[in-house]
Design a protein around this motif. Structure first.
Motif, PDB file in Angstrom:
ATOM      1  N   SER A 126       0.811  -1.224   0.000  1.00 57.36           N
ATOM      2  CA  SER A 126       0.000   0.000   0.000  1.00 57.36           C
ATOM      3  C   SER A 126       0.846   1.277   0.000  1.00 57.36           C
ATOM      4  N   TYR A 127       2.124   1.168   0.338  1.00 61.87           N
ATOM      5  CA  TYR A 127       2.984   2.354   0.338  1.00 61.87           C
ATOM      6  C   TYR A 127       3.361   2.800  -1.077  1.00 61.87           C
ATOM      7  N   PHE A 128       3.224   1.910  -2.041  1.00 64.11           N
ATOM      8  CA  PHE A 128       3.706   2.193  -3.384  1.00 64.11           C
ATOM      9  C   PHE A 128       2.595   2.727  -4.284  1.00 64.11           C
ATOM     10  N   ASP A 129       2.889   3.866  -4.918  1.00 67.01           N
ATOM     11  CA  ASP A 129       1.964   4.403  -5.908  1.00 67.01           C
ATOM     12  C   ASP A 129       2.028   3.594  -7.195  1.00 67.01           C
ATOM     13  N   TYR A 130       3.212   3.104  -7.512  1.00 70.32           N
ATOM     14  CA  TYR A 130       3.412   2.340  -8.745  1.00 70.32           C
ATOM     15  C   TYR A 130       4.414   1.217  -8.498  1.00 70.32           C
ATOM     16  N   VAL A 131       4.156   0.080  -9.123  1.00 71.82           N
ATOM     17  CA  VAL A 131       5.082  -1.054  -9.090  1.00 71.82           C
ATOM     18  C   VAL A 131       5.476  -1.355 -10.531  1.00 71.82           C
ATOM     19  N   VAL A 132       6.741  -1.147 -10.841  1.00 73.15           N
ATOM     20  CA  VAL A 132       7.259  -1.358 -12.197  1.00 73.15           C
ATOM     21  C   VAL A 132       8.149  -2.596 -12.176  1.00 73.15           C
ATOM     22  N   THR A 133       7.836  -3.567 -13.027  1.00 80.73           N
ATOM     23  CA  THR A 133       8.544  -4.848 -13.033  1.00 80.73           C
ATOM     24  C   THR A 133       9.029  -5.194 -14.436  1.00 80.73           C
ATOM     25  N   LYS A 134       9.735  -6.319 -14.531  1.00 87.27           N
ATOM     26  CA  LYS A 134      10.292  -6.725 -15.820  1.00 87.27           C
ATOM     27  C   LYS A 134       9.205  -7.025 -16.843  1.00 87.27           C
ATOM     28  N   ASP A 135       7.978  -7.283 -16.389  1.00 86.70           N
ATOM     29  CA  ASP A 135       6.870  -7.549 -17.303  1.00 86.70           C
ATOM     30  C   ASP A 135       6.475  -6.312 -18.106  1.00 86.70           C
ATOM     31  N   MET A 136       6.937  -5.147 -17.693  1.00 83.53           N
ATOM     32  CA  MET A 136       6.478  -3.888 -18.282  1.00 83.53           C
ATOM     33  C   MET A 136       7.511  -3.208 -19.172  1.00 83.53           C
ATOM     34  N   VAL A 137       8.714  -3.818 -19.292  1.00 81.98           N
ATOM     35  CA  VAL A 137       9.792  -3.177 -20.058  1.00 81.98           C
ATOM     36  C   VAL A 137      10.461  -4.198 -20.970  1.00 81.98           C
ATOM     37  N   ASP A 138      11.243  -3.697 -21.916  1.00 77.12           N
ATOM     38  CA  ASP A 138      11.967  -4.571 -22.835  1.00 77.12           C
ATOM     39  C   ASP A 138      13.237  -5.128 -22.206  1.00 77.12           C
ATOM     40  N   ARG A 139      13.879  -4.317 -21.361  1.00 75.74           N
ATOM     41  CA  ARG A 139      15.169  -4.715 -20.787  1.00 75.74           C
ATOM     42  C   ARG A 139      15.174  -4.455 -19.288  1.00 75.74           C
ATOM     43  N   VAL A 140      15.822  -5.348 -18.543  1.00 75.76           N
ATOM     44  CA  VAL A 140      15.971  -5.151 -17.096  1.00 75.76           C
ATOM     45  C   VAL A 140      17.329  -4.506 -16.832  1.00 75.76           C
ATOM     46  N   LYS A 141      17.595  -4.221 -15.571  1.00 72.50           N
ATOM     47  CA  LYS A 141      18.876  -3.636 -15.181  1.00 72.50           C
ATOM     48  C   LYS A 141      20.029  -4.575 -15.602  1.00 72.50           C
ATOM     49  N   PRO A 142      21.141  -4.056 -16.073  1.00 76.37           N
ATOM     50  CA  PRO A 142      21.646  -2.688 -15.947  1.00 76.37           C
ATOM     51  C   PRO A 142      21.126  -1.693 -16.994  1.00 76.37           C
ATOM     52  N   ALA A 143      20.214  -2.092 -17.865  1.00 79.91           N
ATOM     53  CA  ALA A 143      19.558  -1.114 -18.740  1.00 79.91           C
ATOM     54  C   ALA A 143      18.668  -0.213 -17.879  1.00 79.91           C
ATOM     55  N   PRO A 144      18.415   1.006 -18.302  1.00 81.83           N
ATOM     56  CA  PRO A 144      17.665   1.960 -17.467  1.00 81.83           C
ATOM     57  C   PRO A 144      16.148   1.901 -17.628  1.00 81.83           C
ATOM     58  N   ASP A 145      15.646   0.943 -18.404  1.00 83.24           N
ATOM     59  CA  ASP A 145      14.220   0.929 -18.766  1.00 83.24           C
ATOM     60  C   ASP A 145      13.280   0.968 -17.563  1.00 83.24           C
ATOM     61  N   LEU A 146      13.598   0.197 -16.516  1.00 80.58           N
ATOM     62  CA  LEU A 146      12.727   0.150 -15.336  1.00 80.58           C
ATOM     63  C   LEU A 146      12.644   1.510 -14.655  1.00 80.58           C
ATOM     64  N   PHE A 147      13.770   2.186 -14.561  1.00 81.19           N
ATOM     65  CA  PHE A 147      13.768   3.504 -13.928  1.00 81.19           C
ATOM     66  C   PHE A 147      13.090   4.546 -14.815  1.00 81.19           C
ATOM     67  N   LEU A 148      13.264   4.441 -16.120  1.00 83.78           N
ATOM     68  CA  LEU A 148      12.568   5.357 -17.039  1.00 83.78           C
ATOM     69  C   LEU A 148      11.058   5.198 -16.915  1.00 83.78           C
ATOM     70  N   LYS A 149      10.605   3.959 -16.818  1.00 82.57           N
ATOM     71  CA  LYS A 149       9.166   3.704 -16.660  1.00 82.57           C
ATOM     72  C   LYS A 149       8.666   4.228 -15.317  1.00 82.57           C
ATOM     73  N   ALA A 150       9.458   4.052 -14.277  1.00 84.19           N
ATOM     74  CA  ALA A 150       9.065   4.565 -12.955  1.00 84.19           C
ATOM     75  C   ALA A 150       8.956   6.083 -12.978  1.00 84.19           C
ATOM     76  N   LEU A 151       9.915   6.751 -13.603  1.00 85.88           N
ATOM     77  CA  LEU A 151       9.862   8.212 -13.725  1.00 85.88           C
ATOM     78  C   LEU A 151       8.637   8.646 -14.519  1.00 85.88           C
ATOM     79  N   GLU A 152       8.341   7.914 -15.577  1.00 85.66           N
ATOM     80  CA  GLU A 152       7.155   8.220 -16.383  1.00 85.66           C
ATOM     81  C   GLU A 152       5.886   8.117 -15.549  1.00 85.66           C
ATOM     82  N   LYS A 153       5.785   7.048 -14.754  1.00 78.77           N
ATOM     83  CA  LYS A 153       4.601   6.856 -13.909  1.00 78.77           C
ATOM     84  C   LYS A 153       4.485   7.967 -12.865  1.00 78.77           C
TER      85      LYS A 153
END
Length: 218
Positions: A126-153
């Motif tokens: 309940s503390y999280f406004d958004y949960v961004v996971t590997k299911d939502m991006v093309d690449r996981v870390k060390p690519a920045p996709d997860l953080f870019l999606k989090a910033l977008e949200k």
């Protein structure tokens, strides 16, 4: 001005990483009398298994059944983390972030069901406004996709957020898009060569969230 916080999950909120290392180590010792070097295992921490399983295949050859190893390690891992609680200071950081009116997002290389089920068990979802996971991006870390999606949200720019990470792969991902990063390593990642981070803490109990943010807002 910091307006949002982005948390990793595995190893940072719940120390699943140390449990995974000991689970794989025990299985490999038992089946193959093979000692799993921490420095090899840790290369995949915060990312995926693209390096780890080829390494095992190279070392153990045709005798290795990856699916069987995964199954046995997963069973042990479940035992190891069954009664684990969130790492020290995590609850306080999440509570303080919400009280301060900050946006709160999770950005994890794990899948949605893994992250949300554990967050529910820990009573933290309940503390999280958004949960961004590997299911939502093309690449996981060390690519920045997860953080870019989090910033977008969160509807924020890189300089308006702060990332909390335990892994080198996570730090590299955040650095690529210039998000200030606080490293809170666990026993598995403590010896990694972290560089160019904003802060490094042994535990979130070392420094209140407000103080961390103040150090960035100066």
């Amino acid at each position: 001005m910091i307006k949002g916080v982005i948390f990793d999950f595995d190893g940072l909120i719940l120390d699943t990483e140390t449990a995974w290392y000991h689970a794989f180590k025990k299985v490999l010792q038992s089946q193959f009398q093979f000692e799993l070097p921490l420095e090899e295992f840790v290369k995949s921490v915060g990312s995926d298994d693209k390096q780890f399983y080829p390494y095992l295949q190279k070392e153990l050859g045709n005798q290795l059944n990856i699916e069987d190893i995964q199954y046995q390690a997963a069973a042990l891992h479940t035992q190891f983390i069954r009664n684990e609680k969130a790492r020290e200071g995590v609850v306080e950081y999440l509570r303080d972030a919400k009280d301060a009116g900050l946006g709160v997002a999770l950005a994890t290389s794990s899948d949605t069901s893994w992250a949300t089920s554990h967050l529910k068990h820990l009573n933290l979802l309940s503390y999280f406004d958004y949960v961004v996971t590997k299911d939502m991006v093309d690449r996981v870390k060390p690519a920045p996709d997860l953080f870019l999606k989090a910033l977008e949200k969160l509807e924020l720019e890189s300089h308006e957020a702060i990332v909390f990470e335990d892994s080198l792969n996570g730090l590299i991902a955040a650095q690529e898009i210039n998000i200030p990063t606080v490293i809170v390593p666990n026993p598995v990642t403590a010896s990694l060569p972290f560089e160019n981070y904003h802060l490094k803490l042994n535990s979130m109990m070392d420094m209140p969230l407000q103080e961390v943010i103040h150090s960035l807002n100066k």
